[in-house]
Design a protein around this motif. Sequence first.
Motif, PDB file in Angstrom:
ATOM      1  N   SER A   1      17.392  12.370  21.048  1.00 16.09           N
ATOM      2  CA  SER A   1      17.365  10.997  20.544  1.00 16.09           C
ATOM      3  C   SER A   1      16.391  10.123  21.337  1.00 16.09           C
ATOM      4  CB  SER A   1      18.770  10.390  20.569  1.00 16.09           C
ATOM      5  OG  SER A   1      19.601  11.000  19.600  1.00 16.09           O
ATOM      6  N   PRO A   2      16.333  10.218  22.682  1.00 14.18           N
ATOM      7  CA  PRO A   2      15.355   9.405  23.413  1.00 14.18           C
ATOM      8  C   PRO A   2      13.920   9.657  22.966  1.00 14.18           C
ATOM      9  CG  PRO A   2      16.994  10.250  24.934  1.00 14.18           C
ATOM     10  CD  PRO A   2      17.233  10.944  23.623  1.00 14.18           C
ATOM     11  N   GLY A   3      13.572  10.914  22.717  1.00  8.69           N
ATOM     12  CA  GLY A   3      12.221  11.230  22.276  1.00  8.69           C
ATOM     13  C   GLY A   3      11.899  10.624  20.924  1.00  8.69           C
ATOM     14  N   VAL A   4      12.861  10.654  20.014  1.00 12.24           N
ATOM     15  CA  VAL A   4      12.651  10.063  18.692  1.00 12.24           C
ATOM     16  C   VAL A   4      12.469   8.557  18.809  1.00 12.24           C
ATOM     17  CG1 VAL A   4      13.678   9.629  16.430  1.00 12.24           C
ATOM     18  CG2 VAL A   4      13.887  11.892  17.475  1.00 12.24           C
ATOM     19  N   VAL A   5      13.309   7.900  19.611  1.00 14.24           N
ATOM     20  CA  VAL A   5      13.195   6.455  19.790  1.00 14.24           C
ATOM     21  C   VAL A   5      11.828   6.093  20.357  1.00 14.24           C
ATOM     22  CG1 VAL A   5      14.061   4.469  21.094  1.00 14.24           C
ATOM     23  CG2 VAL A   5      15.669   6.050  20.010  1.00 14.24           C
ATOM     24  N   ARG A   6      11.386   6.808  21.388  1.00 12.30           N
ATOM     25  CA  ARG A   6      10.093   6.510  22.009  1.00 12.30           C
ATOM     26  C   ARG A   6       8.945   6.681  21.023  1.00 12.30           C
ATOM     27  NH1 ARG A   6      12.471   9.406  26.905  1.00 12.30           N
ATOM     28  NH2 ARG A   6      12.777   7.742  28.447  1.00 12.30           N
ATOM     29  N   LEU A   7       9.001   7.742  20.232  1.00 12.25           N
ATOM     30  CA  LEU A   7       7.919   7.999  19.291  1.00 12.25           C
ATOM     31  C   LEU A   7       7.873   6.945  18.196  1.00 12.25           C
ATOM     32  CD1 LEU A   7       5.623   9.668  18.172  1.00 12.25           C
ATOM     33  CD2 LEU A   7       7.304  11.207  17.128  1.00 12.25           C
ATOM     34  N   VAL A   8       9.009   6.655  17.568  1.00  8.02           N
ATOM     35  CA  VAL A   8       9.036   5.665  16.483  1.00  8.02           C
ATOM     36  C   VAL A   8       8.666   4.285  17.016  1.00  8.02           C
ATOM     37  CG1 VAL A   8      10.503   4.516  14.776  1.00  8.02           C
ATOM     38  CG2 VAL A   8      10.664   7.000  15.104  1.00  8.02           C
ATOM     39  N   ARG A   9       9.147   3.961  18.200  1.00  7.80           N
ATOM     40  CA  ARG A   9       8.803   2.684  18.822  1.00  7.80           C
ATOM     41  C   ARG A   9       7.290   2.574  19.005  1.00  7.80           C
ATOM     42  NH1 ARG A   9      11.371   1.824  24.635  1.00  7.80           N
ATOM     43  NH2 ARG A   9       9.716   3.309  25.146  1.00  7.80           N
ATOM     44  N   HIS A  10       6.654   3.648  19.426  1.00 10.93           N
ATOM     45  CA  HIS A  10       5.206   3.661  19.614  1.00 10.93           C
ATOM     46  C   HIS A  10       4.481   3.487  18.279  1.00 10.93           C
ATOM     47  CE1 HIS A  10       1.264   4.654  21.148  1.00 10.93           C
ATOM     48  NE2 HIS A  10       1.169   5.641  20.265  1.00 10.93           N
ATOM     49  N   LEU A  11       4.918   4.195  17.249  1.00  9.64           N
ATOM     50  CA  LEU A  11       4.279   4.085  15.938  1.00  9.64           C
ATOM     51  C   LEU A  11       4.368   2.655  15.405  1.00  9.64           C
ATOM     52  CD1 LEU A  11       5.624   7.387  14.313  1.00  9.64           C
ATOM     53  CD2 LEU A  11       3.401   7.025  15.412  1.00  9.64           C
ATOM     54  N   ILE A  12       5.510   2.002  15.647  1.00 13.85           N
ATOM     55  CA  ILE A  12       5.682   0.606  15.238  1.00 13.85           C
ATOM     56  C   ILE A  12       4.742  -0.294  16.030  1.00 13.85           C
ATOM     57  CG2 ILE A  12       7.294  -1.349  15.265  1.00 13.85           C
ATOM     58  CD1 ILE A  12       9.535   0.663  14.631  1.00 13.85           C
ATOM     59  N   SER A  13       4.640  -0.043  17.335  1.00 14.93           N
ATOM     60  CA  SER A  13       3.789  -0.887  18.183  1.00 14.93           C
ATOM     61  C   SER A  13       2.318  -0.806  17.784  1.00 14.93           C
ATOM     62  CB  SER A  13       3.949  -0.486  19.659  1.00 14.93           C
ATOM     63  OG  SER A  13       3.242   0.711  19.956  1.00 14.93           O
TER      64      SER A  13
ATOM     65  N   GLY B   1       0.793  -1.223   0.000  1.00 12.92           N
ATOM     66  CA  GLY B   1       0.000   0.000   0.000  1.00 12.92           C
ATOM     67  C   GLY B   1       0.824   1.270   0.000  1.00 12.92           C
ATOM     68  N   PRO B   2       0.160   2.421   0.153  1.00 12.96           N
ATOM     69  CA  PRO B   2       0.842   3.720   0.081  1.00 12.96           C
ATOM     70  C   PRO B   2       1.711   3.980   1.306  1.00 12.96           C
ATOM     71  CG  PRO B   2      -1.469   4.025   0.623  1.00 12.96           C
ATOM     72  CD  PRO B   2      -1.297   2.574   0.315  1.00 12.96           C
ATOM     73  N   LEU B   3       2.874   4.598   1.066  1.00 16.13           N
ATOM     74  CA  LEU B   3       3.870   4.795   2.114  1.00 16.13           C
ATOM     75  C   LEU B   3       4.407   6.222   2.108  1.00 16.13           C
ATOM     76  CD1 LEU B   3       6.042   1.614   1.450  1.00 16.13           C
ATOM     77  CD2 LEU B   3       4.287   1.860   3.223  1.00 16.13           C
ATOM     78  N   ASP B   4       4.897   6.632   3.272  1.00 19.16           N
ATOM     79  CA  ASP B   4       5.727   7.823   3.397  1.00 19.16           C
ATOM     80  C   ASP B   4       7.042   7.377   4.027  1.00 19.16           C
ATOM     81  OD1 ASP B   4       3.865   9.767   2.414  1.00 19.16           O
ATOM     82  OD2 ASP B   4       2.757   9.543   4.289  1.00 19.16           O
ATOM     83  N   VAL B   5       8.130   7.513   3.273  1.00 21.53           N
ATOM     84  CA  VAL B   5       9.439   7.042   3.716  1.00 21.53           C
ATOM     85  C   VAL B   5      10.230   8.245   4.223  1.00 21.53           C
ATOM     86  CG1 VAL B   5      11.480   5.682   3.121  1.00 21.53           C
ATOM     87  CG2 VAL B   5       9.314   5.301   1.899  1.00 21.53           C
ATOM     88  N   ILE B   6      10.623   8.194   5.489  1.00 20.70           N
ATOM     89  CA  ILE B   6      11.252   9.340   6.158  1.00 20.70           C
ATOM     90  C   ILE B   6      12.758   9.125   6.279  1.00 20.70           C
ATOM     91  CG2 ILE B   6      11.391  10.613   8.345  1.00 20.70           C
ATOM     92  CD1 ILE B   6       8.413  10.269   8.650  1.00 20.70           C
ATOM     93  N   GLY B   7      13.514  10.167   5.969  1.00 21.75           N
ATOM     94  CA  GLY B   7      14.970  10.103   6.002  1.00 21.75           C
ATOM     95  C   GLY B   7      15.537  10.135   7.406  1.00 21.75           C
ATOM     96  N   ASP B   8      16.854  10.204   7.501  1.00 24.60           N
ATOM     97  CA  ASP B   8      17.589  10.161   8.759  1.00 24.60           C
ATOM     98  C   ASP B   8      17.141  11.296   9.679  1.00 24.60           C
ATOM     99  OD1 ASP B   8      18.920   8.853   6.606  1.00 24.60           O
ATOM    100  OD2 ASP B   8      20.776   8.807   7.751  1.00 24.60           O
ATOM    101  N   VAL B   9      16.673  10.942  10.875  1.00 24.05           N
ATOM    102  CA  VAL B   9      16.120  11.922  11.809  1.00 24.05           C
ATOM    103  C   VAL B   9      17.191  12.507  12.727  1.00 24.05           C
ATOM    104  CG1 VAL B   9      14.393  12.331  13.614  1.00 24.05           C
ATOM    105  CG2 VAL B   9      13.902  10.725  11.758  1.00 24.05           C
ATOM    106  N   HIS B  10      18.113  11.685  13.191  1.00 26.07           N
ATOM    107  CA  HIS B  10      19.243  12.114  14.025  1.00 26.07           C
ATOM    108  C   HIS B  10      18.823  12.946  15.235  1.00 26.07           C
ATOM    109  CE1 HIS B  10      22.664  10.378  12.054  1.00 26.07           C
ATOM    110  NE2 HIS B  10      22.277  10.823  10.872  1.00 26.07           N
ATOM    111  N   GLY B  11      17.839  12.445  15.974  1.00 25.46           N
ATOM    112  CA  GLY B  11      17.498  13.071  17.242  1.00 25.46           C
ATOM    113  C   GLY B  11      16.741  14.371  17.156  1.00 25.46           C
ATOM    114  N   GLU B  12      16.295  14.744  15.963  1.00 28.22           N
ATOM    115  CA  GLU B  12      15.567  16.002  15.784  1.00 28.22           C
ATOM    116  C   GLU B  12      14.073  15.752  16.004  1.00 28.22           C
ATOM    117  OE1 GLU B  12      16.857  18.983  15.385  1.00 28.22           O
ATOM    118  OE2 GLU B  12      18.947  18.319  15.211  1.00 28.22           O
ATOM    119  N   SER B  13      13.681  15.601  17.265  1.00 28.61           N
ATOM    120  CA  SER B  13      12.317  15.200  17.591  1.00 28.61           C
ATOM    121  C   SER B  13      11.290  16.253  17.188  1.00 28.61           C
ATOM    122  CB  SER B  13      12.186  14.881  19.081  1.00 28.61           C
ATOM    123  OG  SER B  13      12.516  16.019  19.868  1.00 28.61           O
ATOM    124  N   GLY B  14      11.581  17.518  17.401  1.00 30.30           N
ATOM    125  CA  GLY B  14      10.637  18.570  17.047  1.00 30.30           C
ATOM    126  C   GLY B  14      10.380  18.610  15.553  1.00 30.30           C
TER     127      GLY B  14
END
Length: 366
Positions: A101-113, A52-65
Amino acid sequence: KIVNNYNECSWRQLMEADRHPKRTKSSHVSACECLAFQCPVTMALVQDMFSGPLDVIGDVHGESGTLCKLLDRLGYDGNGRHPEGRRLIFVGDLIDRGPDSPGVVRLVRHLISQGNAQCILGNHEINILRGEKKHGNHWFYGEPEVIRKDKAAVSFQVLADTAFRTEVQDFFGTLPLVLVREDLAVVHACWDAAAVEKLRAFEGSVTEAFDTFAREVQDTIKKDSITDQDEVDLLEQNMNPVKVLSSGKEARAAEPFFAGGKMRNLERAKWWEDHKPDDDRLIIIGHYWRRFMDEVFPEVHARHPDGFNPTGADMFPNNGPHELLGPSKKVMCIDYAAGVRYEERGMGLRESALGTHLAALRLPEM
């Protein structure tokens, strides 16, 4: 307009959140919010990608905002749901150098879950799994760090504690190196079919794979009595499939050059220039920084008349930032140097002053 066999799209698909007016959504989730950790058990290093349709996001490097702004601009809610049923893919390098970086990890982890995102490992995640302390990742060890080029001050980074370090390693241990489907593949740095097949057949974790293939390379070096250090370095990089996929191939440089505090004889290989696909699959990568050089602020040129290059050698001197790569035009790099925004902050500049952005490639475009 770029037309591919899997869809028809224009490169307006590359949506930089900080280029566009922001929308306010009450469902927006802060990347600093501590979200429940639920992750899949699978440890396959090559996994199937969402259909299906996707949005592929590049390297975030801890830029949570910036990530939150981009997700809002793309139309996602705090659980990663999209009104058009789109889902998210992250190309790795979620962490390091940026402030949260912790905020990015928590958010992406949640989206995956929630079943709405997938993410692959980048070289920065592999460094954490292997316990390698590198530039920009001291936050993981609870240590402030000077990362700016001018070494003038410590850059602000949210620091991890012991409990969160364990969570991060557990989470990263569930992520694959490659996501594939019939028309598309996502890998952090380099697509190499032989390396992909070796890892598809490997049973074990990414660190076990790394160490297994590293031992094989050392056996070859010993058996062939190779003593030239450049040749040893080339073999260690190019013969280890984990290294190839996550940080790319290397080649001998035409001339020695100074980088990272020392003279070097090897350089990153532009593998896409020799990429000859045996199918119509589009390869999406990150890792190699691209910048919108026409957007660099005049103030930067005024301060640095001889140029300020925080991203190393330009890997794409003959390609604009929106262009597909290689003779077949089947490779797209979507790392737009968000990982250098610590330099913008250190110089007292606004975001994107150095031509940096965080982008998503929309397949297909809405």
